[in-house]
Design a protein around this motif. Sequence first.
Motif: not given
Length: 309
Positions: A1-13, A64-73
């Motif tokens: 699975m291709r997963i794009l994650v925002s907020g990667i410099s934060g607390f949870i991501a 990147f063509q993400p299948e899932i976006m984890l928007h934590l930013g």
Amino acid sequence: MRILVSGISGFIAPRVANLLINHKVLGIERYVTGRTLYQRDESFNRCFCDLNDFHGIKQIIKMFQPEIMLHLGALSPVSLSYNQPIITNQTNYMATINLAESCMQLVPNFKQFIFAGTSEEYGNQKIIPIKEDVLLKPNSPYAVSKVASNIYLEYMRDAYNFPITIVRPFNTYGRVGTTHFVTERIITQMLNKKKILRLGDPLPIRDMMYVDDHVDAYLSVLNNKKAIGETFNFCTGKGYTISEMVELISKNIGWRGKVLWNTIPKRPLDIDVLIGDNNKAKNLLNWKPQYSFSEGLDIIVRELRNKYG
């Protein structure tokens, strides 16, 4: 699975991303001079782009063509949002629109947009514990930006069958690198042997969730068909006043100082009681918190004690 994650410099991501070792993960980070860019134990790649750079974000998603976006930013400090409402809404609301619309328009096989909401969206409610379907009453620019994002994502769900999942975590603790948030601020000052603590109102009640339970919340909805189109509270269902938190922490540490209450500026508006109902997450996702407040405190006090000696 291709997963794009925002907020990667934060607390949870980054904690979530490091657990997705069986997936191809790309984290979006806003470049900040002086920040340590890479950790050796990371299992994912990063790219650099401000979430307000709409053209840049579209290029990343197209590539990147993400299948899932984890928007934590997000720009998350509530107190800061009162002083910087415009940048708070740009970063939290407009960036959410850009990410969601780009995923819908540019990724043919897109599967899920997971959005990090907040318990702050609820504001002051009459019925406690708070369920997901109550009327939202945001009372800060931060909370307004999150509610606006919720509304836009629900519009996309209803109009285009866009596969959203909205996660509303309640107050989370367990940070080692910052003292901006109340639990960590109290612990750090006590460990540094401050004889006097200056705090605000002792009466607000908060539902405190340990960081590992917060991380597990995102794993519970990730690529889960039961989570598509839904909103979930993640919380413990138990609340503590700020003064009760101080008492528990002082007993844990053995602190014998004095607290000066109402000695820091009040927010223009504040929430009296934030306790969540987590039955929906328990029933649909089989999620439940693994740590009581005292158990989580034991861990974070030990980690911060090691840090500060």
